[in-house]
Design a protein around this motif. Sequence first.
Motif, PDB file in Angstrom:
ATOM      1  N   TYR A   1      33.010  41.984  38.686  1.00 44.90           N
ATOM      2  CA  TYR A   1      32.951  40.989  37.614  1.00 44.90           C
ATOM      3  C   TYR A   1      31.529  40.966  37.046  1.00 44.90           C
ATOM      4  O   TYR A   1      30.578  40.738  37.782  1.00 44.90           O
ATOM      5  CB  TYR A   1      33.312  39.617  38.188  1.00 44.90           C
ATOM      6  CG  TYR A   1      33.843  38.589  37.184  1.00 44.90           C
ATOM      7  CD1 TYR A   1      33.733  38.774  35.807  1.00 44.90           C
ATOM      8  CD2 TYR A   1      34.461  37.436  37.625  1.00 44.90           C
ATOM      9  CE1 TYR A   1      34.228  37.838  34.916  1.00 44.90           C
ATOM     10  CE2 TYR A   1      34.966  36.482  36.731  1.00 44.90           C
ATOM     11  CZ  TYR A   1      34.844  36.690  35.387  1.00 44.90           C
ATOM     12  OH  TYR A   1      35.339  35.752  34.504  1.00 44.90           O
TER      13      TYR A   1
ATOM     14  N   ASN B   1      40.874  37.206  38.885  1.00 47.29           N
ATOM     15  CA  ASN B   1      40.355  37.219  40.262  1.00 47.29           C
ATOM     16  C   ASN B   1      40.485  35.862  40.965  1.00 47.29           C
ATOM     17  O   ASN B   1      39.813  35.597  41.943  1.00 47.29           O
ATOM     18  CB  ASN B   1      38.935  37.786  40.341  1.00 47.29           C
ATOM     19  CG  ASN B   1      37.894  36.843  39.808  1.00 47.29           C
ATOM     20  OD1 ASN B   1      38.230  35.795  39.264  1.00 47.29           O
ATOM     21  ND2 ASN B   1      36.637  37.191  39.979  1.00 47.29           N
TER      22      ASN B   1
ATOM     23  N   LEU C   1      39.694  32.816  40.228  1.00 47.95           N
ATOM     24  CA  LEU C   1      38.754  31.700  40.124  1.00 47.95           C
ATOM     25  C   LEU C   1      39.469  30.522  39.471  1.00 47.95           C
ATOM     26  O   LEU C   1      39.085  29.378  39.640  1.00 47.95           O
ATOM     27  CB  LEU C   1      37.538  32.097  39.274  1.00 47.95           C
ATOM     28  CG  LEU C   1      36.520  33.002  39.952  1.00 47.95           C
ATOM     29  CD1 LEU C   1      35.520  33.550  38.953  1.00 47.95           C
ATOM     30  CD2 LEU C   1      35.801  32.261  41.067  1.00 47.95           C
TER      31      LEU C   1
ATOM     32  N   ARG D   1      39.052  40.067  45.596  1.00 53.98           N
ATOM     33  CA  ARG D   1      37.760  40.003  44.900  1.00 53.98           C
ATOM     34  C   ARG D   1      36.901  41.221  45.177  1.00 53.98           C
ATOM     35  O   ARG D   1      36.092  41.627  44.342  1.00 53.98           O
ATOM     36  CB  ARG D   1      37.030  38.708  45.273  1.00 53.98           C
ATOM     37  CG  ARG D   1      37.823  37.522  44.735  1.00 53.98           C
ATOM     38  CD  ARG D   1      36.971  36.317  44.500  1.00 53.98           C
ATOM     39  NE  ARG D   1      37.829  35.239  43.990  1.00 53.98           N
ATOM     40  CZ  ARG D   1      37.786  34.004  44.409  1.00 53.98           C
ATOM     41  NH1 ARG D   1      36.909  33.651  45.332  1.00 53.98           N
ATOM     42  NH2 ARG D   1      38.594  33.109  43.902  1.00 53.98           N
TER      43      ARG D   1
ATOM     44  N   LYS E   1      39.214  34.764  34.487  1.00 53.89           N
ATOM     45  CA  LYS E   1      39.091  34.060  35.770  1.00 53.89           C
ATOM     46  C   LYS E   1      40.413  34.026  36.530  1.00 53.89           C
ATOM     47  O   LYS E   1      40.421  33.972  37.754  1.00 53.89           O
ATOM     48  CB  LYS E   1      38.577  32.633  35.543  1.00 53.89           C
ATOM     49  CG  LYS E   1      37.087  32.602  35.183  1.00 53.89           C
ATOM     50  CD  LYS E   1      36.611  31.174  35.012  1.00 53.89           C
ATOM     51  CE  LYS E   1      35.112  31.135  34.748  1.00 53.89           C
ATOM     52  NZ  LYS E   1      34.677  29.778  34.353  1.00 53.89           N
TER      53      LYS E   1
END
Length: 228
Positions: free
Chosen positions: A80, A49, A51, A75, A46
């Motif tokens: 993903y 990217n 997150l 992104r 995570k």
Amino acid sequence: MIEFKGVQKTYPDGTEAIKNFNLKVQEGEMLTLIGPSGCGKTTTMKMINRLVEPSAGEIYIDGKDLKDYNIHELRWNIGYVLQQIALFPHMTVEENIAVVPEMKKWKKQQIRDRAKELMQMVGMEPSIYMKKKPSELSGGQAQRVGVIRALAADPQILLMDEPFSALDPISREGLQKDIRKLQQQIKKTIVFVTHDIDEATALGDRICLMNAGEIIQVDTPQKLILEP
Ligand code: ADP
Ligand code: ADP
């Protein structure tokens, strides 16, 4: 090409998920991240990217600090794939695959050609499967479409978080072979999370062994198996 430098992640509740993480993933390499549940694999993914933001340290892609990337641009450049691949149920396989390329304003024919090419690489005959709905696919076929969807717009990096763990062993083995073949053709930088050592060695150019938020060892499957 992906570089972690002194990365740490402590969640707001005090959980130290990642402690001093240093790792380079080479361009075109498939690296498998393996370790017990809770060791920080998903947190690592995570962070790639964004997150999840690191609490300390830096992550670079192609030498550029992640913080300096436009988040949308970042992104779009990273596919993903998750354990529960959520295909859009009302859309056909082709429409599912087209979602991101359409956002990127690819031309219809270009999207169709790309979809066909990727489907063939994972052994799904386009003339049979393009117009099917997700409900008409087996679990393994749905995962293949999920992988294709993540790759459709030609991202530079592919992150896969236990994408096959819900499948039966036979489907799983078939999918591992197909992903390996696919990787030999597309040569993406792939980070693949698993807690299955056989899967890690079957897929990884290198294996990163994690425990309790730390890297224990990073090596080729041959070296890890011969020198336990
Ligand atoms: P893995 O993917 O290896 O199972 P995770 O990265 O999901 O590990 O989790 C690492 C540790 O961080 C675990 O102890 C987990 O409970 C904790 N954790 C994960 N996400 C959060 C969160 N959002 N808030 C607090 N703790 C979290
Ligand atoms: P994994 O598949 O890596 O084991 P989990 O099922 O542990 O993932 O976690 C699912 C989601 O819950 C993740 O988004 C994770 O960030 C979050 N999470 C995990 N542990 C915690 C926690 N202790 N507190 C808050 N959120 C958490």
